[in-house]
Design a protein around this motif. Structure first.
Motif, PDB file in Angstrom:
ATOM      1  N   TYR A  37       0.838  -1.207   0.000  1.00 32.47           N
ATOM      2  CA  TYR A  37       0.000   0.000   0.000  1.00 32.47           C
ATOM      3  C   TYR A  37       0.873   1.257   0.000  1.00 32.47           C
ATOM      4  CZ  TYR A  37      -3.506   3.418   1.335  1.00 32.47           C
ATOM      5  OH  TYR A  37      -4.316   4.517   1.352  1.00 32.47           O
ATOM      6  N   ASN A  38       1.889   1.281   0.863  1.00 32.73           N
ATOM      7  CA  ASN A  38       2.767   2.446   0.944  1.00 32.73           C
ATOM      8  C   ASN A  38       3.541   2.661  -0.351  1.00 32.73           C
ATOM      9  OD1 ASN A  38       1.935   3.074   3.541  1.00 32.73           O
ATOM     10  ND2 ASN A  38       3.555   1.869   4.497  1.00 32.73           N
ATOM     11  N   CYS A  39       4.003   1.588  -0.959  1.00 29.77           N
ATOM     12  CA  CYS A  39       4.726   1.703  -2.240  1.00 29.77           C
ATOM     13  C   CYS A  39       3.818   2.250  -3.339  1.00 29.77           C
ATOM     14  CB  CYS A  39       5.305   0.354  -2.650  1.00 29.77           C
ATOM     15  SG  CYS A  39       6.696  -0.184  -1.651  1.00 29.77           S
ATOM     16  N   LEU A  40       2.600   1.735  -3.415  1.00 29.96           N
ATOM     17  CA  LEU A  40       1.660   2.209  -4.437  1.00 29.96           C
ATOM     18  C   LEU A  40       1.237   3.642  -4.174  1.00 29.96           C
ATOM     19  CD1 LEU A  40      -0.548  -0.955  -5.004  1.00 29.96           C
ATOM     20  CD2 LEU A  40       1.019   0.110  -6.643  1.00 29.96           C
ATOM     21  N   SER A  41       1.122   4.018  -2.924  1.00 33.90           N
ATOM     22  CA  SER A  41       0.782   5.395  -2.590  1.00 33.90           C
ATOM     23  C   SER A  41       1.859   6.354  -3.089  1.00 33.90           C
ATOM     24  CB  SER A  41       0.608   5.527  -1.076  1.00 33.90           C
ATOM     25  OG  SER A  41       0.270   6.845  -0.737  1.00 33.90           O
ATOM     26  N   LYS A  42       3.123   5.996  -2.874  1.00 29.54           N
ATOM     27  CA  LYS A  42       4.232   6.813  -3.366  1.00 29.54           C
ATOM     28  C   LYS A  42       4.237   6.855  -4.890  1.00 29.54           C
ATOM     29  CE  LYS A  42       7.177   6.018   0.602  1.00 29.54           C
ATOM     30  NZ  LYS A  42       8.358   5.330   1.134  1.00 29.54           N
ATOM     31  N   GLU A  43       3.953   5.720  -5.514  1.00 31.39           N
ATOM     32  CA  GLU A  43       3.897   5.675  -6.980  1.00 31.39           C
ATOM     33  C   GLU A  43       2.805   6.593  -7.512  1.00 31.39           C
ATOM     34  OE1 GLU A  43       3.234   2.547 -10.689  1.00 31.39           O
ATOM     35  OE2 GLU A  43       3.392   1.756  -8.652  1.00 31.39           O
ATOM     36  N   LEU A  44       1.641   6.587  -6.864  1.00 30.45           N
ATOM     37  CA  LEU A  44       0.539   7.442  -7.304  1.00 30.45           C
ATOM     38  C   LEU A  44       0.907   8.916  -7.177  1.00 30.45           C
ATOM     39  CD1 LEU A  44      -2.332   7.690  -8.366  1.00 30.45           C
ATOM     40  CD2 LEU A  44      -3.119   7.605  -5.985  1.00 30.45           C
ATOM     41  N   ILE A  45       1.555   9.288  -6.093  1.00 29.17           N
ATOM     42  CA  ILE A  45       1.982  10.675  -5.919  1.00 29.17           C
ATOM     43  C   ILE A  45       2.931  11.077  -7.044  1.00 29.17           C
ATOM     44  CG2 ILE A  45       3.375  12.192  -4.441  1.00 29.17           C
ATOM     45  CD1 ILE A  45       2.126  10.623  -2.035  1.00 29.17           C
ATOM     46  N   ALA A  46       3.867  10.198  -7.383  1.00 27.32           N
ATOM     47  CA  ALA A  46       4.821  10.487  -8.456  1.00 27.32           C
ATOM     48  C   ALA A  46       4.122  10.572  -9.812  1.00 27.32           C
ATOM     49  CB  ALA A  46       5.917   9.422  -8.488  1.00 27.32           C
ATOM     50  N   LEU A  47       3.180   9.668 -10.067  1.00 25.73           N
ATOM     51  CA  LEU A  47       2.449   9.697 -11.332  1.00 25.73           C
ATOM     52  C   LEU A  47       1.644  10.987 -11.476  1.00 25.73           C
ATOM     53  CD1 LEU A  47       1.150   6.012 -11.449  1.00 25.73           C
ATOM     54  CD2 LEU A  47       2.725   7.072 -13.096  1.00 25.73           C
ATOM     55  N   LYS A  48       0.995  11.414 -10.399  1.00 27.18           N
ATOM     56  CA  LYS A  48       0.227  12.659 -10.440  1.00 27.18           C
ATOM     57  C   LYS A  48       1.135  13.848 -10.687  1.00 27.18           C
ATOM     58  CE  LYS A  48      -3.744  11.374  -7.616  1.00 27.18           C
ATOM     59  NZ  LYS A  48      -4.483  11.651  -6.370  1.00 27.18           N
ATOM     60  N   ALA A  49       2.272  13.890 -10.016  1.00 27.02           N
ATOM     61  CA  ALA A  49       3.209  14.994 -10.201  1.00 27.02           C
ATOM     62  C   ALA A  49       3.713  15.051 -11.640  1.00 27.02           C
ATOM     63  CB  ALA A  49       4.377  14.864  -9.227  1.00 27.02           C
ATOM     64  N   GLU A  50       4.045  13.898 -12.193  1.00 24.64           N
ATOM     65  CA  GLU A  50       4.521  13.846 -13.584  1.00 24.64           C
ATOM     66  C   GLU A  50       3.428  14.305 -14.550  1.00 24.64           C
ATOM     67  OE1 GLU A  50       6.203  10.628 -16.878  1.00 24.64           O
ATOM     68  OE2 GLU A  50       5.710   9.950 -14.867  1.00 24.64           O
ATOM     69  N   TYR A  51       2.201  13.828 -14.332  1.00 21.51           N
ATOM     70  CA  TYR A  51       1.092  14.214 -15.201  1.00 21.51           C
ATOM     71  C   TYR A  51       0.856  15.719 -15.132  1.00 21.51           C
ATOM     72  CZ  TYR A  51      -3.496  14.520 -17.321  1.00 21.51           C
ATOM     73  OH  TYR A  51      -4.547  14.866 -18.139  1.00 21.51           O
ATOM     74  N   GLU A  52       0.834  16.265 -13.931  1.00 18.87           N
ATOM     75  CA  GLU A  52       0.550  17.689 -13.777  1.00 18.87           C
ATOM     76  C   GLU A  52       1.653  18.552 -14.373  1.00 18.87           C
ATOM     77  OE1 GLU A  52      -0.372  18.123  -9.604  1.00 18.87           O
ATOM     78  OE2 GLU A  52      -2.510  17.864 -10.045  1.00 18.87           O
ATOM     79  N   THR A  53       2.884  18.093 -14.318  1.00 14.87           N
ATOM     80  CA  THR A  53       3.984  18.829 -14.924  1.00 14.87           C
ATOM     81  C   THR A  53       3.841  18.889 -16.440  1.00 14.87           C
ATOM     82  OG1 THR A  53       5.488  18.207 -13.140  1.00 14.87           O
ATOM     83  CG2 THR A  53       6.491  18.897 -15.205  1.00 14.87           C
ATOM     84  N   LYS A  54       3.431  17.772 -17.039  1.00 14.65           N
ATOM     85  CA  LYS A  54       3.351  17.690 -18.496  1.00 14.65           C
ATOM     86  C   LYS A  54       2.005  18.123 -19.066  1.00 14.65           C
ATOM     87  CE  LYS A  54       6.708  13.974 -18.811  1.00 14.65           C
ATOM     88  NZ  LYS A  54       6.952  12.589 -19.159  1.00 14.65           N
ATOM     89  N   CYS A  55       0.911  17.887 -18.321  1.00 11.15           N
ATOM     90  CA  CYS A  55      -0.415  18.053 -18.903  1.00 11.15           C
ATOM     91  C   CYS A  55      -1.299  19.080 -18.198  1.00 11.15           C
ATOM     92  CB  CYS A  55      -1.153  16.717 -18.900  1.00 11.15           C
ATOM     93  SG  CYS A  55      -0.277  15.417 -19.775  1.00 11.15           S
ATOM     94  N   GLY A  56      -0.941  19.485 -17.011  1.00 10.11           N
ATOM     95  CA  GLY A  56      -1.758  20.434 -16.270  1.00 10.11           C
ATOM     96  C   GLY A  56      -2.361  19.808 -15.031  1.00 10.11           C
ATOM     97  N   PRO A  57      -3.010  20.630 -14.203  1.00 13.70           N
ATOM     98  CA  PRO A  57      -3.512  20.149 -12.916  1.00 13.70           C
ATOM     99  C   PRO A  57      -4.641  19.131 -13.045  1.00 13.70           C
ATOM    100  CG  PRO A  57      -4.154  22.430 -13.292  1.00 13.70           C
ATOM    101  CD  PRO A  57      -3.259  22.044 -14.414  1.00 13.70           C
ATOM    102  N   LEU A  58      -4.718  18.246 -12.062  1.00 13.87           N
ATOM    103  CA  LEU A  58      -5.753  17.212 -12.018  1.00 13.87           C
ATOM    104  C   LEU A  58      -6.891  17.567 -11.074  1.00 13.87           C
ATOM    105  CD1 LEU A  58      -3.519  14.032 -11.821  1.00 13.87           C
ATOM    106  CD2 LEU A  58      -5.198  14.515 -13.591  1.00 13.87           C
ATOM    107  N   MET A  59      -6.579  18.225  -9.966  1.00 14.89           N
ATOM    108  CA  MET A  59      -7.574  18.492  -8.937  1.00 14.89           C
ATOM    109  C   MET A  59      -7.595  19.978  -8.601  1.00 14.89           C
ATOM    110  SD  MET A  59      -6.784  15.223  -6.487  1.00 14.89           S
ATOM    111  CE  MET A  59      -7.999  15.676  -5.290  1.00 14.89           C
ATOM    112  N   GLN A  60      -8.723  20.423  -8.120  1.00 17.27           N
ATOM    113  CA  GLN A  60      -8.841  21.833  -7.742  1.00 17.27           C
ATOM    114  C   GLN A  60      -8.901  21.987  -6.235  1.00 17.27           C
ATOM    115  OE1 GLN A  60     -12.380  23.219  -9.590  1.00 17.27           O
ATOM    116  NE2 GLN A  60     -13.651  21.667  -8.706  1.00 17.27           N
ATOM    117  N   TYR A  61      -9.254  23.166  -5.775  1.00 16.90           N
ATOM    118  CA  TYR A  61      -9.412  23.484  -4.355  1.00 16.90           C
ATOM    119  C   TYR A  61      -8.134  23.274  -3.558  1.00 16.90           C
ATOM    120  CZ  TYR A  61     -14.260  23.297  -5.824  1.00 16.90           C
ATOM    121  OH  TYR A  61     -15.424  23.476  -6.507  1.00 16.90           O
ATOM    122  N   GLY A  62      -7.000  23.613  -4.169  1.00 21.01           N
ATOM    123  CA  GLY A  62      -5.741  23.568  -3.454  1.00 21.01           C
ATOM    124  C   GLY A  62      -5.009  22.249  -3.474  1.00 21.01           C
TER     125      GLY A  62
END
Length: 83
Positions: A37-62
């Motif tokens: 669970y902890n490994c996948l959680s870290k992977e998800l954080i990294a995937l979101k960061a990579e996506y947002e850097t290349k494609c734009g934000p995923l979530m709003q409200y901060g």
């Protein structure tokens, strides 16, 4: 990574995290599952960061920051991307 592939990968990891969370609710002492669970959680954080850097934000409200200019309307919305 293509936006559609990146979104698909995030969905896969999120699905696995939900399943692990449900499993851990019943089996809280399973250290192997906690580690996974902890490994996948870290992977998800990294995937979101990579996506947002290349494609734009995923979530709003901060939950997702915006670069120096407001980009919410500059990129396709996640549901507009063809899989």
């Amino acid at each position: 990574m293509e936006p559609s592939n990146a979104l698909r990968k995030m969905q896969e990891v999120q699905f696995a995290l939900v399943e692990l969370q449900l499993y851990l609710d019943v089996n809280p002492g399973d250290q192997r599952a906690v580690h996974q669970y902890n490994c996948l959680s870290k992977e998800l954080i990294a995937l979101k960061a990579e996506y947002e850097t290349k494609c734009g934000p995923l979530m709003q409200y901060g939950f997702s920051s915006s670069p120096s200019r407001w980009v919410w309307n500059a990129t396709p919305w996640p549901w507009e991307i063809e899989y």
